[in-house]
Motif scaffolding. Structure first.
Motif, PDB file in Angstrom:
ATOM      1  N   GLY A 194       9.129   4.386   7.054  1.00  0.00           N
ATOM      2  CA  GLY A 194      10.522   4.116   7.369  1.00  0.00           C
ATOM      3  C   GLY A 194      11.524   4.789   6.454  1.00  0.00           C
ATOM      4  N   GLU A 195      11.073   5.597   5.539  1.00  0.00           N
ATOM      5  CA  GLU A 195      11.948   6.319   4.615  1.00  0.00           C
ATOM      6  C   GLU A 195      11.135   7.450   4.002  1.00  0.00           C
ATOM      7  N   HIS A 196      11.773   8.304   3.205  1.00  0.00           N
ATOM      8  CA  HIS A 196      11.059   9.417   2.606  1.00  0.00           C
ATOM      9  C   HIS A 196       9.961   8.928   1.663  1.00  0.00           C
ATOM     10  N   PHE A 197       8.890   9.728   1.562  1.00  0.00           N
ATOM     11  CA  PHE A 197       7.846   9.461   0.583  1.00  0.00           C
ATOM     12  C   PHE A 197       8.331   9.919  -0.794  1.00  0.00           C
ATOM     13  N   SER A 198       8.009   9.134  -1.800  1.00  0.00           N
ATOM     14  CA  SER A 198       8.418   9.464  -3.163  1.00  0.00           C
ATOM     15  C   SER A 198       7.184   9.759  -4.014  1.00  0.00           C
ATOM     16  N   THR A 276       0.927   9.497   0.371  1.00  0.00           N
ATOM     17  CA  THR A 276       0.541   8.877   1.641  1.00  0.00           C
ATOM     18  C   THR A 276       0.792   7.369   1.631  1.00  0.00           C
ATOM     19  N   ASP A 277       1.623   6.912   0.713  1.00  0.00           N
ATOM     20  CA  ASP A 277       1.878   5.472   0.594  1.00  0.00           C
ATOM     21  C   ASP A 277       2.893   5.053   1.662  1.00  0.00           C
ATOM     22  N   THR A 278       2.429   4.337   2.647  1.00  0.00           N
ATOM     23  CA  THR A 278       3.290   3.936   3.763  1.00  0.00           C
ATOM     24  C   THR A 278       4.120   2.691   3.446  1.00  0.00           C
ATOM     25  N   ARG A 279       4.032   2.174   2.228  1.00  0.00           N
ATOM     26  CA  ARG A 279       4.758   0.951   1.879  1.00  0.00           C
ATOM     27  C   ARG A 279       6.102   1.265   1.228  1.00  0.00           C
ATOM     28  N   PRO A 280       7.207   0.804   1.779  1.00  0.00           N
ATOM     29  CA  PRO A 280       8.453   0.839   1.012  1.00  0.00           C
ATOM     30  C   PRO A 280       8.371  -0.163  -0.139  1.00  0.00           C
ATOM     31  N   ASP A 281       9.338  -0.108  -1.035  1.00  0.00           N
ATOM     32  CA  ASP A 281       9.279  -0.932  -2.247  1.00  0.00           C
ATOM     33  C   ASP A 281       9.134  -2.422  -1.939  1.00  0.00           C
ATOM     34  N   GLY A 287       2.886  -7.338  -2.345  1.00  0.00           N
ATOM     35  CA  GLY A 287       1.449  -7.235  -2.552  1.00  0.00           C
ATOM     36  C   GLY A 287       0.686  -6.596  -1.411  1.00  0.00           C
ATOM     37  N   VAL A 288       1.387  -5.928  -0.499  1.00  0.00           N
ATOM     38  CA  VAL A 288       0.694  -5.223   0.588  1.00  0.00           C
ATOM     39  C   VAL A 288      -0.156  -4.113  -0.011  1.00  0.00           C
ATOM     40  N   ARG A 289      -1.389  -3.975   0.474  1.00  0.00           N
ATOM     41  CA  ARG A 289      -2.313  -2.996  -0.089  1.00  0.00           C
ATOM     42  C   ARG A 289      -1.939  -1.577   0.324  1.00  0.00           C
TER      43      ARG A 289
END
Length: 525
Positions: A194-198, A276-281, A287-289
């Motif tokens: 949902g946003e750019h990868f950092s 490749t981290d699909t989790r936003p902050d 705690g989403v893996r």
């Protein structure tokens, strides 16, 4: 990266049906592993007994008249996958994999994520006797053919963890390989994020960047070792693989540079985890893996891993197979479990469980994914011998290493090794904190010898390959240290700027690679 995709747009209904099918596959796998006939048995943590689902699949699983499906437990097959880089005469990335593959016409080679990548899949084989020699001859021959075709496209093949001359403008969406599966995977991961990868990697120097695609993942080129194991021993082999992952990375590090910065000894680890981290902050805070995952516990069954993958990770590519695994199992057949396998392939564990069917029989493999490609074929085979031998010995010891090493410490060791490479200090039961080189030479190499002897590896090949690991540790030189020393000398002794030094180093690296001499013997001048 998985099978080709003909569908790139997925509806909410597609995802619902896919999730139901994955859970149905998971239950079938549980029954296959348990070899039970009672369909009401609900393995702890599974999706539940096999009842009809809204997608209209077969009904409850009745006792199988053909008896339980028998996993292949007899063979100790191994496999290797090697991801390759392409560079031009100026040591710049060469975006020519489609042209080279077309000229090569070899099914052992296929595309990888970036247009400057290829993948070589070696023929699986036993390592007993002269198995390692067979691997070496086949790999050298295959790479020789590919190098010949690459040369006709003004390119050269490089075995390295991350191509050090890559710049941000190389790692963009337009440079993904021309295959629908890569675009589909990118679209799904970008949508999930949902946003750019950092990317923020703090090492010797620091790199901070953002990207709107998963293209930076193409900078992560690895060698993957496959080891077939019986279901009842899978947990021991996976646990042992997790325990030794840090040792492998420390000794085999070969990715110290990215975008002109010296970062970690094995920067590929941090880059793959972040790019490749699909989790936003917010999801991280909950705690989403992450999809690139070391894991969080030792396991007691291979089912634990597949069940975690289904429970924790939403599907990225909800492609449905025509197979009904319940019906296949009721007929006494062997289900492919296509949806479960596809989903499993989008969870990037450093040691991944693999279910596969060969010759009509199912089997399980540990896919060890922690190491970079290169520097040479013989270096990679030395890494393979060390991994196969050490893992087998640790997995079969009476007092398992994972009963004395906490999982959290194993993970801390892993990331410390990625940062510092062969200079890492590792915690190991019985020795405490010690330099990884001392630990390998004094404790772990003898265990690897024992493990390879159990495999039936010829003593000459065993001693030659493990001798390379021993010499790396004695000299303190692996791919990462050779690269950094060569760049330092180019900068300080010859006055080159960083990018000129990286190009100079990579050209010399490529020349040394052609000799197939182990990296600890390479001169840096």
């Amino acid at each position: 990266m998985g099978k080709d995709l003909s569908v790139a747009v997925f509806s909410n209904e597609d995802r619902v049906r896919y999730r139901q099918k994955v859970r149905r596959c998971l239950d079938v796998l549980a029954l296959m592993l348990d070899r039970r006939e009672d369909p009401a048995i609900d393995r702890p943590g599974s999706a539940g007994p096999l009842n009809p689902d809204p997608a209209g699949s077969a009904g409850p699983l009745n006792p199988d008249p053909a008896g339980p499906v028998m996993f292949d437990t007899d063979s100790r097959m191994t496999g290797l996958e090697i991801e390759l880089n392409l560079m031009d005469a100026d040591a710049e990335p060469a975006m020519r994999n489609a042209e080279i593959l077309a000229n090569l016409a070899d099914p052992m080679f296929q595309t990888e994520l970036g247009q400057f990548n290829l993948e070589l899949n070696a023929r699986p084989r036993l390592i007993c006797g002269d198995g390692f020699q067979d691997y070496e001859q086949d790999l050298l021959a295959s790479l020789g053919r590919a190098e010949n075709r690459a040369g006709k496209s003004d390119a050269t093949i490089v075995l390295i963890g991350s191509l050090p001359t890559l710049k941000p403008d190389h790692l963009v969406l337009a440079n993904l390989s021309a295959n629908e599966r890569y675009r589909a995977l990118n679209d799904q991961m970008v949508g999930a994020r949902g946003e750019h990868f950092s990317v923020d990697i703090r090492g010797v120097e620091r790199l901070r960047t953002t990207t709107d695609s998963i293209a930076p993942e193409a900078a992560c080129t690895s060698v993957q070792f496959h080891m077939q194991v019986p279901p009842e021993k899978f947990a021991a082999y996976w646990n042992a693989s997790q325990a030794v992952a840090a040792i492998q990375v420390a000794v085999g590090a070969n990715s110290p540079y990215l975008h002109g910065r010296q970062l970690w000894a094995e920067t590929r680890i941090a880059l793959f985890e972040q790019a490749t981290d699909t989790r936003p902050d917010e999801l991280k805070a909950q705690g989403v893996r992450p999809r690139v995952w070391f894991g969080e516990r030792w396991i007691t069954s291979v089912f634990d891993l597949f069940e975690e993958n289904v429970r924790y990770f939403p599907p990225l590519l909800p492609i449905m197979d025509d197979e009904d695994p319940v019906e296949v199992l009721q007929r006494g057949g062997v289900p492919r479990l296509g949806e479960l396998r596809l989903h499993n392939g989008t969870v990037y564990r450093w040691n991944r469980p693999v279910y596969d069917v060969m010759g009509g029989r199912p089997h399980l493999r540990v896919e060890n994914r922690v190491l970079p490609a290169g520097p040479t074929v013989v270096d990679m085979l030395a890494n393979a011998a060390f991994y196969f031998g050490l893992t087998r010995q640790l997995a079969e010891e009476e007092r398992p290493i994972w009963s004395r090493l906490t999982f959290a410490v194993a993970e801390d060791n892993f990331h410390a090794a990625a940062r510092r490479g062969i200079e890492t200090t590792i915690f190991w039961p019985g020795t405490g904190e010690s330099p990884v080189t001392d630990l390998v030479r004094d404790v772990l190499l003898p265990k690897a010898h024992q493990g390879l002897t159990k495999f039936g590896v010829d003593a000459h090949h065993r001693d030659r390959l493990l001798g390379i690991i021993d010499e790396r540790c004695r000299t303190g030189r692996n791919g990462a240290t050779w690269q950094t020393e060569a760049v330092w000398r180019a900068e300080h002794d010859r006055g080159l700027d960083r990018y000129a030094a990286l190009h100079d180093m990579l050209l010399r690296y490529s020349a040394h690679q052609q000799t197939n001499e182990p990296v600890h013997t390479w001169p840096v001048d």
